[in-house]
Design a protein around this motif. Sequence first.
Motif, mmCIF file in Angstrom:
data_model
loop_
_atom_site.group_PDB
_atom_site.id
_atom_site.type_symbol
_atom_site.label_atom_id
_atom_site.label_comp_id
_atom_site.label_asym_id
_atom_site.label_seq_id
_atom_site.Cartn_x
_atom_site.Cartn_y
_atom_site.Cartn_z
ATOM 1 N N THR A 11 0.735 -1.198 -0.092
ATOM 2 C CA THR A 11 0.356 -0.259 -0.108
ATOM 3 C C THR A 11 0.915 1.177 0.485
ATOM 4 O O THR A 11 1.985 1.405 0.773
ATOM 5 C CB THR A 11 -1.109 -0.227 1.189
ATOM 6 O OG1 THR A 11 -2.077 -1.274 1.299
ATOM 7 C CG2 THR A 11 -1.659 1.068 1.305
ATOM 8 N N THR A 12 0.485 2.254 -0.915
ATOM 9 C CA THR A 12 1.754 3.201 -1.113
ATOM 10 C C THR A 12 0.548 4.305 -0.282
ATOM 11 O O THR A 12 -0.612 4.800 -0.856
ATOM 12 C CB THR A 12 1.525 3.708 -2.341
ATOM 13 O OG1 THR A 12 2.306 2.651 -2.568
ATOM 14 C CG2 THR A 12 2.684 4.994 -2.491
ATOM 15 N N ALA A 13 0.950 5.645 0.895
ATOM 16 C CA ALA A 13 0.609 6.601 1.332
ATOM 17 C C ALA A 13 0.733 7.340 -0.160
ATOM 18 O O ALA A 13 2.164 7.352 -0.343
ATOM 19 C CB ALA A 13 0.875 6.636 2.213
ATOM 20 N N PRO A 34 1.895 11.321 -0.306
ATOM 21 C CA PRO A 34 2.835 12.479 0.497
ATOM 22 C C PRO A 34 2.287 12.853 1.556
ATOM 23 O O PRO A 34 2.933 12.715 3.131
ATOM 24 C CB PRO A 34 3.433 13.091 -0.689
ATOM 25 C CG PRO A 34 2.886 12.922 -1.886
ATOM 26 C CD PRO A 34 1.467 11.729 -1.410
ATOM 27 N N ASN A 35 0.802 13.439 2.089
ATOM 28 C CA ASN A 35 0.615 13.965 3.224
ATOM 29 C C ASN A 35 -0.025 12.689 4.244
ATOM 30 O O ASN A 35 -0.603 13.109 5.236
ATOM 31 C CB ASN A 35 -0.767 14.896 2.965
ATOM 32 C CG ASN A 35 -1.298 13.800 2.164
ATOM 33 O OD1 ASN A 35 -2.096 12.616 1.781
ATOM 34 N ND2 ASN A 35 -2.557 15.455 2.226
ATOM 35 N N GLY A 36 -0.016 11.676 3.644
ATOM 36 C CA GLY A 36 0.034 10.260 4.794
ATOM 37 C C GLY A 36 -1.312 9.944 4.575
ATOM 38 O O GLY A 36 -1.591 9.129 5.514
ATOM 39 N N LEU A 37 -2.091 10.459 3.825
ATOM 40 C CA LEU A 37 -3.807 9.922 2.934
ATOM 41 C C LEU A 37 -3.408 7.851 2.886
ATOM 42 O O LEU A 37 -2.820 8.075 1.986
ATOM 43 C CB LEU A 37 -4.266 10.317 2.020
ATOM 44 C CG LEU A 37 -5.516 9.975 1.464
ATOM 45 C CD1 LEU A 37 -6.168 10.442 2.920
ATOM 46 C CD2 LEU A 37 -5.897 11.093 0.895
ATOM 47 N N ARG A 38 -4.281 7.749 2.973
ATOM 48 C CA ARG A 38 -4.380 6.161 2.997
ATOM 49 C C ARG A 38 -6.259 5.442 2.917
ATOM 50 O O ARG A 38 -6.562 6.516 3.987
ATOM 51 C CB ARG A 38 -3.095 5.301 3.645
ATOM 52 C CG ARG A 38 -3.314 5.410 5.080
ATOM 53 C CD ARG A 38 -2.525 4.439 5.512
ATOM 54 N NE ARG A 38 -2.577 4.379 7.086
ATOM 55 C CZ ARG A 38 -2.133 5.541 7.887
ATOM 56 N NH1 ARG A 38 -1.751 6.543 7.176
ATOM 57 N NH2 ARG A 38 -2.218 5.540 9.384
#
Length: 149
Positions: free
Chosen positions: A2-4, A6-10
């Motif tokens: 899983t790639t988040a 840049p702002n950490g959104l997932r």
Amino acid sequence: MTTAAPNGLRWAHVGLNCRDQKATEDFYSRHFGFRRARVVEADGARVVFLRNGPVYLELFATDADPLFPAAKDGPASPGTARHLAFQVDDVDAFLAAAGGELEPTLGPLAFDEFIPGWKTVWVSDPDGIVVEVSQGYTDQSTEELATYA
């Protein structure tokens, strides 16, 4: 993996309203491999979290009537989710493993003219939420997507 962003959104979860939490939990556990991850009880209400890998479903009990009837592949009303979707290796094997417990609302349909090997069937959960089950979907290449800019 899983790639988040840049702002950490997932991705977090999808919250589902259901009349019978146990029946809904059994459906997603039996047919889609979800397992109970957490139960929260407060003010007489219970929320059940189910997990399959990084995907979570959050089940809320309700006795409200549905606002829109589900169509074969889900409601087309703005402001509503049309359906949930899951990928499998083989749609026919998935249906066979269900032993006749899943009645298709639409399909199985082949979409080879769009993506070779793409096949989909739609079923519904105990509350009428349409669930799409597909095999063979792939993203377009960056070059192909650029033609739609």
